[in-house]
Design a protein around this motif. Sequence first.
Motif, mmCIF file in Angstrom:
data_model
loop_
_atom_site.group_PDB
_atom_site.id
_atom_site.type_symbol
_atom_site.label_atom_id
_atom_site.label_comp_id
_atom_site.label_asym_id
_atom_site.label_seq_id
_atom_site.Cartn_x
_atom_site.Cartn_y
_atom_site.Cartn_z
ATOM 1 N N LEU A 183 0.824 -1.204 0.000
ATOM 2 C CA LEU A 183 0.000 0.000 0.000
ATOM 3 C C LEU A 183 0.864 1.261 0.000
ATOM 4 C CD1 LEU A 183 -3.114 0.618 0.291
ATOM 5 C CD2 LEU A 183 -2.667 0.928 2.724
ATOM 6 N N PHE A 184 2.070 1.171 0.574
ATOM 7 C CA PHE A 184 2.918 2.335 0.791
ATOM 8 C C PHE A 184 4.053 2.376 -0.225
ATOM 9 C CE2 PHE A 184 0.986 1.023 4.732
ATOM 10 C CZ PHE A 184 0.521 2.205 5.286
ATOM 11 N N GLU A 216 2.371 10.861 -0.483
ATOM 12 C CA GLU A 216 1.190 10.281 -1.123
ATOM 13 C C GLU A 216 0.050 10.275 -0.108
ATOM 14 O OE1 GLU A 216 2.346 6.325 -2.193
ATOM 15 O OE2 GLU A 216 2.799 5.744 -0.124
ATOM 16 N N LEU A 218 -3.470 8.251 1.407
ATOM 17 C CA LEU A 218 -4.084 6.938 1.522
ATOM 18 C C LEU A 218 -5.347 7.016 2.371
ATOM 19 C CD1 LEU A 218 -0.733 6.607 2.319
ATOM 20 C CD2 LEU A 218 -1.308 4.316 1.540
ATOM 21 N N ASN A 230 -4.541 3.236 -1.728
ATOM 22 C CA ASN A 230 -3.557 4.274 -2.033
ATOM 23 C C ASN A 230 -4.160 5.165 -3.117
ATOM 24 O OD1 ASN A 230 -1.366 5.657 -3.491
ATOM 25 N ND2 ASN A 230 -0.005 4.472 -2.155
#
Length: 492
Positions: A183-184, A216, A218, A230
């Motif tokens: 996700l990161f 970013e 999320l 994300n």
Amino acid sequence: MDFLDPKKKRARSIQLTIGHTLMALLVIIGTYLLVSQAYGFDVDKRTGTVIRNGLIFIDSAPSDAQIKLNNVVQRNRTNSRLALPEGNYSLNIQKDGYREWNRDFEMKGGYVEHFTYPMLIPNTLDTVKLQTLTALPTTGLQSPDRRWVLLSTPVLGTFTQYDLNTLRDKKPVSSSVAFPATLFHAAAGAHQIELVEWSTDNKNVLVKHSFTNGYEFLVLNRDEPNKSININQQLKQNPVNVALWDKKPDQLYLYQSGGVLQTASLKDSTVTPFLTGVLAFKSHGDDVMLYAQTTPNEPSKVRVSLKEGSKTYVLRDMPAATNIPLEIARFDSKWYVVVGSDAEQKTYVYENPQDYINKNQDKRPSPVAVLKSTGPIREVKFSQNTRFIMANNGQHFAVYDVETDRSYAYDIKEAFDQSVKPVWMDGHRIIVNTGTQPMMFDYDGTNIQKLTSAEKTLPIFFNRDYTFVYTVAPQASGFDVNQVALRTPADQ
């Protein structure tokens, strides 16, 4: 027969007339007294003069505390209602084991004052250690219902979650929440996760993930981590800022470089243009947007407008500034719009500006309050019950009470850490951090109280009824996660 006797008949008529007259007088006097009491009028039993009373409600948490007015102990204890002659008063609330609470006020005849918010802090703050951490969490998140607290661990995307509503051995139950590593964005160096805002479902939270040379956004689902998203990856966008649209986790506002504001849907991965030339914005509900925009042909000014559905209302033009704090909320069915002007060092508060403009098409609304600052405005925020509006710069606070139309301006004399923004603790109290201890005070700057030791880079967390505060406190061997009681054992 008596009823045929003219003299007796006339006597009865006189008696009836007198009786009716007396009854009418009693009704008139009774009505007058009731109306007078309703408007606060009374008679001083010592002097016989007419006085005008006001009504005061005095509560406290915990309750059953002693009340003093002008140093005179009252028979009633909190929570109580008292009628007072108009005048100036000093109110003191105290209870064994707690610090005193004080407030000076003016009682006006026919007015009602509510001191229903006093919170008493124990003389001794009993602390229970929940666990010791080897590393300081970089992130602390608490859901809007104050039930869930998430503290980050050294492993990116892994949190310890505390359920403040479920206690085992008088301690909140904890568990581990791990979000998918994919996700990161993977990057060497330090990572930071910052809160943007929670969804009202208390499950989804919008965060900003910063890393070396980038960031970013999320949406993390603490209940079902695999459903986290994300935003940058899914929408193939790199926004400067993101906000939830109507507090829904799958509907967003994207703010792009160059002042472009877009709407987006995570359901179908669509992005739609919304506004251009935007410098700052604040949304409310599903169709209200407050925003500052560059003014055509006047680069030295910005225009603040309110968009509701398909209609746009221009509120004011003001000097351009780097920081333009905006807030909007509803209180008691009325809209309150807050516009901060750094260049003017003022914060403007509007009440129902849409109604005014609809009735006066060629005019702009006037603010119901103007809060003056002593420097650049650092923060503008509504209290949690939206009754109070705070504008802060440095040690100076200006607060407007929308319910009573009263303004307060004061300086907190004791220094606190300027790197940490002040926040509303609840509907009536503000929290700042001295660097080693959180410090709370009432909306008007009174009743300053220091709490327990806490790491300044993390928020402190209260449970639902404010009977406990949870902190992360530095120790020689690490960092303790503590549960601190805000009630004495007798009141728990």
